[in-house]
Design a protein around this motif. Sequence first.
Motif, PDB file in Angstrom:
ATOM      1  N   ARG A 117       0.845  -1.198   0.000  1.00  0.00           N
ATOM      2  CA  ARG A 117       0.000   0.000   0.000  1.00  0.00           C
ATOM      3  C   ARG A 117       0.877   1.242   0.000  1.00  0.00           C
ATOM      4  NH1 ARG A 117      -2.581  -3.858   2.990  1.00  0.00           N
ATOM      5  NH2 ARG A 117      -4.773  -4.232   2.463  1.00  0.00           N
ATOM      6  N   GLY A 118       0.890   1.928  -1.116  1.00  0.00           N
ATOM      7  CA  GLY A 118       1.687   3.131  -1.251  1.00  0.00           C
ATOM      8  C   GLY A 118       3.095   2.838  -1.750  1.00  0.00           C
ATOM      9  N   HIS A 119       3.846   3.900  -1.964  1.00  0.00           N
ATOM     10  CA  HIS A 119       5.221   3.740  -2.428  1.00  0.00           C
ATOM     11  C   HIS A 119       6.028   4.965  -2.006  1.00  0.00           C
ATOM     12  CE1 HIS A 119       4.252   6.737  -5.450  1.00  0.00           C
ATOM     13  NE2 HIS A 119       5.539   6.794  -5.750  1.00  0.00           N
ATOM     14  N   PHE A 120       7.344   4.838  -2.061  1.00  0.00           N
ATOM     15  CA  PHE A 120       8.217   5.990  -1.841  1.00  0.00           C
ATOM     16  C   PHE A 120       9.558   5.748  -2.526  1.00  0.00           C
ATOM     17  CE2 PHE A 120       8.895   3.114   1.671  1.00  0.00           C
ATOM     18  CZ  PHE A 120      10.214   3.247   2.098  1.00  0.00           C
ATOM     19  N   THR A 121      10.203   6.831  -2.905  1.00  0.00           N
ATOM     20  CA  THR A 121      11.508   6.749  -3.566  1.00  0.00           C
ATOM     21  C   THR A 121      12.596   7.420  -2.738  1.00  0.00           C
ATOM     22  OG1 THR A 121      11.110   8.820  -4.770  1.00  0.00           O
ATOM     23  CG2 THR A 121      10.423   6.775  -5.846  1.00  0.00           C
ATOM     24  N   ASP A 122      12.202   8.014  -1.619  1.00  0.00           N
ATOM     25  CA  ASP A 122      13.133   8.745  -0.769  1.00  0.00           C
ATOM     26  C   ASP A 122      12.895   8.313   0.677  1.00  0.00           C
ATOM     27  OD1 ASP A 122      14.559  10.654   0.730  1.00  0.00           O
ATOM     28  OD2 ASP A 122      14.159  12.252  -0.713  1.00  0.00           O
ATOM     29  N   ARG A 147       5.018   3.501   5.369  1.00  0.00           N
ATOM     30  CA  ARG A 147       5.032   2.178   5.998  1.00  0.00           C
ATOM     31  C   ARG A 147       4.081   1.248   5.245  1.00  0.00           C
ATOM     32  NH1 ARG A 147       7.852   1.902  10.506  1.00  0.00           N
ATOM     33  NH2 ARG A 147       7.007  -0.164  10.948  1.00  0.00           N
ATOM     34  N   GLY A 148       4.555   0.039   4.973  1.00  0.00           N
ATOM     35  CA  GLY A 148       3.758  -0.919   4.236  1.00  0.00           C
ATOM     36  C   GLY A 148       3.794  -0.708   2.733  1.00  0.00           C
ATOM     37  N   GLY A 149       4.611   0.267   2.281  1.00  0.00           N
ATOM     38  CA  GLY A 149       4.674   0.592   0.870  1.00  0.00           C
ATOM     39  C   GLY A 149       5.835  -0.072   0.142  1.00  0.00           C
ATOM     40  N   LEU A 150       5.929   0.247  -1.131  1.00  0.00           N
ATOM     41  CA  LEU A 150       7.021  -0.234  -1.978  1.00  0.00           C
ATOM     42  C   LEU A 150       8.101   0.836  -2.049  1.00  0.00           C
ATOM     43  CD1 LEU A 150       8.101  -2.299  -4.159  1.00  0.00           C
ATOM     44  CD2 LEU A 150       6.961  -0.820  -5.848  1.00  0.00           C
ATOM     45  N   TYR A 151       9.330   0.466  -1.724  1.00  0.00           N
ATOM     46  CA  TYR A 151      10.450   1.384  -1.886  1.00  0.00           C
ATOM     47  C   TYR A 151      11.056   1.169  -3.266  1.00  0.00           C
ATOM     48  CZ  TYR A 151      15.105   3.395  -1.626  1.00  0.00           C
ATOM     49  OH  TYR A 151      16.246   4.120  -1.905  1.00  0.00           O
ATOM     50  N   VAL A 152      11.060   2.211  -4.072  1.00  0.00           N
ATOM     51  CA  VAL A 152      11.617   2.143  -5.424  1.00  0.00           C
ATOM     52  C   VAL A 152      13.004   2.771  -5.400  1.00  0.00           C
ATOM     53  CG1 VAL A 152      11.301   2.771  -7.842  1.00  0.00           C
ATOM     54  CG2 VAL A 152       9.304   2.310  -6.397  1.00  0.00           C
ATOM     55  N   ALA A 153      14.017   1.974  -5.684  1.00  0.00           N
ATOM     56  CA  ALA A 153      15.410   2.419  -5.582  1.00  0.00           C
ATOM     57  C   ALA A 153      15.865   3.046  -6.901  1.00  0.00           C
ATOM     58  CB  ALA A 153      16.312   1.241  -5.214  1.00  0.00           C
ATOM     59  N   LEU A 154      15.678   4.349  -7.004  1.00  0.00           N
ATOM     60  CA  LEU A 154      16.081   5.072  -8.207  1.00  0.00           C
ATOM     61  C   LEU A 154      17.543   5.484  -8.119  1.00  0.00           C
ATOM     62  CD1 LEU A 154      12.970   7.411  -8.550  1.00  0.00           C
ATOM     63  CD2 LEU A 154      13.408   5.288  -9.806  1.00  0.00           C
ATOM     64  N   ARG A 155      18.158   5.582  -9.281  1.00  0.00           N
ATOM     65  CA  ARG A 155      19.551   6.041  -9.352  1.00  0.00           C
ATOM     66  C   ARG A 155      19.632   7.363 -10.097  1.00  0.00           C
ATOM     67  NH1 ARG A 155      22.619   2.510 -12.554  1.00  0.00           N
ATOM     68  NH2 ARG A 155      20.859   1.170 -13.063  1.00  0.00           N
ATOM     69  N   GLY A 156      20.503   8.247  -9.623  1.00  0.00           N
ATOM     70  CA  GLY A 156      20.727   9.529 -10.273  1.00  0.00           C
ATOM     71  C   GLY A 156      22.208   9.761 -10.470  1.00  0.00           C
ATOM     72  N   ASP A 157      22.553  10.967 -10.909  1.00  0.00           N
ATOM     73  CA  ASP A 157      23.961  11.282 -11.138  1.00  0.00           C
ATOM     74  C   ASP A 157      24.767  11.318  -9.841  1.00  0.00           C
ATOM     75  OD1 ASP A 157      23.438  11.510 -13.843  1.00  0.00           O
ATOM     76  OD2 ASP A 157      23.044  13.677 -13.724  1.00  0.00           O
ATOM     77  N   ARG A 158      24.092  11.686  -8.743  1.00  0.00           N
ATOM     78  CA  ARG A 158      24.826  11.850  -7.475  1.00  0.00           C
ATOM     79  C   ARG A 158      24.319  10.951  -6.351  1.00  0.00           C
ATOM     80  NH1 ARG A 158      24.325  18.262  -6.875  1.00  0.00           N
ATOM     81  NH2 ARG A 158      22.252  17.713  -7.649  1.00  0.00           N
TER      82      ARG A 158
END
Length: 285
Positions: free
Chosen positions: A27-32, A38-49
């Motif tokens: 339920r839900g998501h976050f990238t930061d 809580r209970g969400g999907l963590y999406v591990a994004l990559r950037g330049d830094r």
Amino acid sequence: MIQESFASLASSANGKMLRGGPDLQVRGHFTDTRSPVRGGLYVALRGDRFDGNAFAREAVEQHGAAAVLVDREQALVGVPEYAGAILVEDAREAYLGIAAAHRRKLAKCLWLGVTGSVGKSTTKEMLAHILSAAKPTRKIHKAQGSFNNAVGLSKTILETSADTDAAVLELGTNHIGEIEPLAQAARPNIAVITRAAESHLEAFGTVENVAREKGAILKFQTIRDTAILNADDTYFGIWKQAAKGRVIAFGLNENADLRATKIKIDEMGRAQFKIEYAGNPRRAR
């Protein structure tokens, strides 16, 4: 906000489930990790830094993520076994895939997409205001700031709730081929192209290439959809030809469906003008 089974998310992301049962509910998501869900999907994004893969363990242990989506398998070292894990080739593309699946489920929502070399954010804000003012009970969701790339668009779509009446999205580009996957995810019922100008020519080479790139917002529309196009733009004809449904042309051009006339600028620099409507919107074909 996403409320999905783990198996469904993995399928939308075109990823491989390495941990977690298919019926695990997310339920839900976050990238930061500074803004966790809580209970969400963590999406591990990559950037330049930065590399979000480095925070997968923290997302679960400290912030209660139910699952993580990573594009480096070594990121799972130390991540608790009870958390679900999806491995993908590219987290940004997977994020957009999940957003596209969410958008398809919200078929009752009116989706508007804005692109162009200038005026995207202003036009987006005006559309959201007009939609809200015309019917105050209407629930409107819009892109925040200039959230117009793959990450920003994905975030905006995924934060659109099931009871939203209209969502106003912004689609931007700085290289050839960027608009098409965004348009495929967004599938705007109403697409607006403000104009094509000399922006990012280091990548596009010519303004015509810019115009063709902007026109990609129309690619995934259907005959039931609407394209709102700048009749004064040199490349209006290219866009009109690409449109599949209704075309509403705007501008100063006499052939425009919506035309501004009697334009005056007052001493404060504010524009005053009259809007003339020429008639019914034309079909593209």
